[in-house]
Design a protein around this motif. Structure first.
Motif, PDB file in Angstrom:
ATOM      1  N   GLU A   1       7.827   3.320 -31.727  1.00 38.79           N
ATOM      2  CA  GLU A   1       7.375   1.784 -31.934  1.00 38.79           C
ATOM      3  C   GLU A   1       6.156   1.367 -30.748  1.00 38.79           C
ATOM      4  OE1 GLU A   1       9.269  -1.777 -33.541  1.00 38.79           O
ATOM      5  OE2 GLU A   1      10.666  -1.101 -30.994  1.00 38.79           O
ATOM      6  N   ILE A   2       5.025   0.808 -30.772  1.00 41.29           N
ATOM      7  CA  ILE A   2       4.582   0.353 -30.046  1.00 41.29           C
ATOM      8  C   ILE A   2       4.098  -1.124 -30.060  1.00 41.29           C
ATOM      9  CG2 ILE A   2       2.658   1.449 -29.738  1.00 41.29           C
ATOM     10  CD1 ILE A   2       2.255   1.994 -26.964  1.00 41.29           C
ATOM     11  N   THR A   3       3.895  -1.805 -28.935  1.00 37.94           N
ATOM     12  CA  THR A   3       3.071  -3.385 -28.954  1.00 37.94           C
ATOM     13  C   THR A   3       2.639  -4.006 -28.094  1.00 37.94           C
ATOM     14  OG1 THR A   3       5.463  -4.177 -30.411  1.00 37.94           O
ATOM     15  CG2 THR A   3       4.079  -6.212 -29.726  1.00 37.94           C
ATOM     16  N   VAL A   4       1.269  -4.061 -27.742  1.00 37.54           N
ATOM     17  CA  VAL A   4       0.489  -3.949 -27.149  1.00 37.54           C
ATOM     18  C   VAL A   4      -0.390  -5.045 -27.222  1.00 37.54           C
ATOM     19  CG1 VAL A   4      -2.140  -3.276 -26.088  1.00 37.54           C
ATOM     20  CG2 VAL A   4      -0.574  -1.633 -27.543  1.00 37.54           C
ATOM     21  N   ARG A   5      -0.220  -5.897 -26.127  1.00 38.51           N
ATOM     22  CA  ARG A   5      -1.329  -7.535 -26.398  1.00 38.51           C
ATOM     23  C   ARG A   5       0.580  -8.172 -27.077  1.00 38.51           C
ATOM     24  NH1 ARG A   5      -5.242  -4.867 -25.615  1.00 38.51           N
ATOM     25  NH2 ARG A   5      -6.119  -4.922 -27.957  1.00 38.51           N
ATOM     26  N   GLU A   6       0.950  -7.958 -26.947  1.00 34.70           N
ATOM     27  CA  GLU A   6       1.799  -9.369 -28.440  1.00 34.70           C
ATOM     28  C   GLU A   6       1.342  -9.479 -29.808  1.00 34.70           C
ATOM     29  OE1 GLU A   6       3.917 -12.324 -26.778  1.00 34.70           O
ATOM     30  OE2 GLU A   6       4.483 -11.029 -24.787  1.00 34.70           O
ATOM     31  N   LYS A   7      -0.025  -8.189 -29.764  1.00 29.02           N
ATOM     32  CA  LYS A   7      -0.271  -8.794 -30.688  1.00 29.02           C
ATOM     33  C   LYS A   7      -0.454  -7.404 -32.136  1.00 29.02           C
ATOM     34  CE  LYS A   7      -4.456  -9.929 -29.966  1.00 29.02           C
ATOM     35  NZ  LYS A   7      -5.447 -10.722 -29.232  1.00 29.02           N
ATOM     36  N   LEU A   8      -0.440  -6.521 -31.643  1.00 22.68           N
ATOM     37  CA  LEU A   8      -0.586  -4.827 -31.915  1.00 22.68           C
ATOM     38  C   LEU A   8       0.427  -4.646 -31.839  1.00 22.68           C
ATOM     39  CD1 LEU A   8      -3.990  -3.820 -30.762  1.00 22.68           C
ATOM     40  CD2 LEU A   8      -3.603  -5.718 -33.277  1.00 22.68           C
ATOM     41  N   HIS A   9       1.208  -3.837 -33.156  1.00 18.90           N
ATOM     42  CA  HIS A   9       2.894  -3.121 -33.802  1.00 18.90           C
ATOM     43  C   HIS A   9       2.338  -1.857 -34.311  1.00 18.90           C
ATOM     44  CE1 HIS A   9       6.773  -3.653 -33.438  1.00 18.90           C
ATOM     45  NE2 HIS A   9       6.538  -3.019 -34.424  1.00 18.90           N
ATOM     46  N   VAL A  10       2.388  -1.194 -33.911  1.00 18.66           N
ATOM     47  CA  VAL A  10       2.815   0.492 -34.868  1.00 18.66           C
ATOM     48  C   VAL A  10       4.080   0.822 -34.690  1.00 18.66           C
ATOM     49  CG1 VAL A  10       1.934   2.692 -34.851  1.00 18.66           C
ATOM     50  CG2 VAL A  10       0.109   0.302 -34.235  1.00 18.66           C
TER      51      VAL A  10
ATOM     52  N   ARG B   1      -9.376   1.220 -34.895  1.00 21.98           N
ATOM     53  CA  ARG B   1      -9.051   2.768 -34.226  1.00 21.98           C
ATOM     54  C   ARG B   1      -8.138   2.784 -33.557  1.00 21.98           C
ATOM     55  NH1 ARG B   1     -14.990   0.139 -32.549  1.00 21.98           N
ATOM     56  NH2 ARG B   1     -13.840  -0.952 -30.858  1.00 21.98           N
ATOM     57  N   ASN B   2      -7.825   1.816 -32.968  1.00 20.67           N
ATOM     58  CA  ASN B   2      -6.735   1.909 -31.689  1.00 20.67           C
ATOM     59  C   ASN B   2      -5.640   3.254 -32.556  1.00 20.67           C
ATOM     60  OD1 ASN B   2      -8.474   0.329 -29.723  1.00 20.67           O
ATOM     61  ND2 ASN B   2      -6.967  -1.613 -29.953  1.00 20.67           N
ATOM     62  N   TYR B   3      -5.132   2.815 -33.015  1.00 21.75           N
ATOM     63  CA  TYR B   3      -4.110   3.514 -34.064  1.00 21.75           C
ATOM     64  C   TYR B   3      -5.017   5.232 -33.411  1.00 21.75           C
ATOM     65  CZ  TYR B   3      -0.924   5.745 -36.768  1.00 21.75           C
ATOM     66  OH  TYR B   3       0.214   7.065 -37.382  1.00 21.75           O
ATOM     67  N   ILE B   4      -5.705   5.026 -34.235  1.00 26.95           N
ATOM     68  CA  ILE B   4      -6.805   6.604 -33.812  1.00 26.95           C
ATOM     69  C   ILE B   4      -6.447   7.374 -32.532  1.00 26.95           C
ATOM     70  CG2 ILE B   4      -7.923   8.061 -34.497  1.00 26.95           C
ATOM     71  CD1 ILE B   4      -7.005   6.920 -37.328  1.00 26.95           C
ATOM     72  N   ARG B   5      -6.328   6.155 -31.938  1.00 29.38           N
ATOM     73  CA  ARG B   5      -6.325   6.559 -30.764  1.00 29.38           C
ATOM     74  C   ARG B   5      -5.219   6.920 -29.513  1.00 29.38           C
ATOM     75  NH1 ARG B   5      -8.968   2.233 -28.302  1.00 29.38           N
ATOM     76  NH2 ARG B   5      -7.459   2.094 -26.511  1.00 29.38           N
ATOM     77  N   TRP B   6      -4.419   6.398 -30.402  1.00 29.36           N
ATOM     78  CA  TRP B   6      -2.937   6.159 -29.309  1.00 29.36           C
ATOM     79  C   TRP B   6      -2.220   7.626 -29.874  1.00 29.36           C
ATOM     80  CZ3 TRP B   6      -1.359   0.757 -31.466  1.00 29.36           C
ATOM     81  CH2 TRP B   6      -1.701  -0.758 -30.165  1.00 29.36           C
ATOM     82  N   VAL B   7      -2.454   7.303 -30.846  1.00 27.75           N
ATOM     83  CA  VAL B   7      -1.868   8.810 -31.618  1.00 27.75           C
ATOM     84  C   VAL B   7      -2.668   9.779 -31.252  1.00 27.75           C
ATOM     85  CG1 VAL B   7      -1.044   9.812 -34.211  1.00 27.75           C
ATOM     86  CG2 VAL B   7      -1.147   7.300 -34.200  1.00 27.75           C
ATOM     87  N   THR B   8      -3.465   9.905 -31.213  1.00 29.20           N
ATOM     88  CA  THR B   8      -4.196  11.525 -30.660  1.00 29.20           C
ATOM     89  C   THR B   8      -4.046  11.647 -29.321  1.00 29.20           C
ATOM     90  OG1 THR B   8      -5.923  11.170 -31.810  1.00 29.20           O
ATOM     91  CG2 THR B   8      -6.261  12.073 -29.638  1.00 29.20           C
ATOM     92  N   PHE B   9      -3.545  10.766 -27.915  1.00 28.99           N
ATOM     93  CA  PHE B   9      -3.265  10.573 -27.013  1.00 28.99           C
ATOM     94  C   PHE B   9      -2.135  11.143 -26.946  1.00 28.99           C
ATOM     95  CE2 PHE B   9      -6.499   7.351 -25.246  1.00 28.99           C
ATOM     96  CZ  PHE B   9      -7.682   8.406 -25.264  1.00 28.99           C
TER      97      PHE B   9
END
Length: 147
Positions: A69-78, A108-116
């Motif tokens: 899992e990842i949490t970014v800026r305490e707002k986005l969580h995947v 779209r950030n999910y796509i970028r995170w998973v691609t990286f």
């Protein structure tokens, strides 16, 4: 129509277009090339190393799956599942919050995170494959003593 009203409508249209950031969800699936011979353990280690490099947290490691899992800026969580074997791996979406997931589309950030992450896993596997092993460079092998 007054120019002020026209400018307001243009600004509103641009804001709405900028807000449309959903893209179809991706599931990177990799089959390792025969020349990249890796054990299941080596694939698992490459995944864990890449996750750490990208600041994902490993939740659970099972014999053929890593959950992270990842949490970014305490707002986005995947949350994702990475199923793996000696032959390859795939990265699968599990859950999220703040990512506007709906009808198979996600921010779209999910796509970028998973691609990286996918690129980093491949880089780890390649780096491991290119490193000479102890046996290949003669370390640990008995050498004849010259007299």
């Amino acid at each position: 129509m007054s120019s002020l009203l026209r400018a307001a409508l243009v600004a509103l249209t641009l804001l709405m277009a900028a807000g449309c950031t959903s893209k179809p969800i991706v599931t990177p699936t990799r089959t390792l090339a025969p020349q990249v011979q890796a054990s299941q353990e080596e694939v698992k280690q490459a995944i864990i190393t890449a996750l750490a490099k990208r600041e994902w947290s490993v939740q659970r490691v099972n014999p053929a799956q890593v959950q992270a899992e990842i949490t970014v800026r305490e707002k986005l969580h995947v949350e994702i599942d990475i199923n793996y074997s000696a032959n390859g791996y795939n990265i699968t979406y599990r859950d999220s919050s703040g990512m506007d997931y709906r009808d198979g589309k996600i921010h779209r950030n999910y796509i970028r995170w998973v691609t990286f992450l996918d690129q980093d896993i491949l880089a780890e596997l390649r780096a491991h494959h290119e490193q000479p092993t102890a046996r290949a460079i003669g370390v640990g092998e008995a050498q004849p003593i010259s007299q």
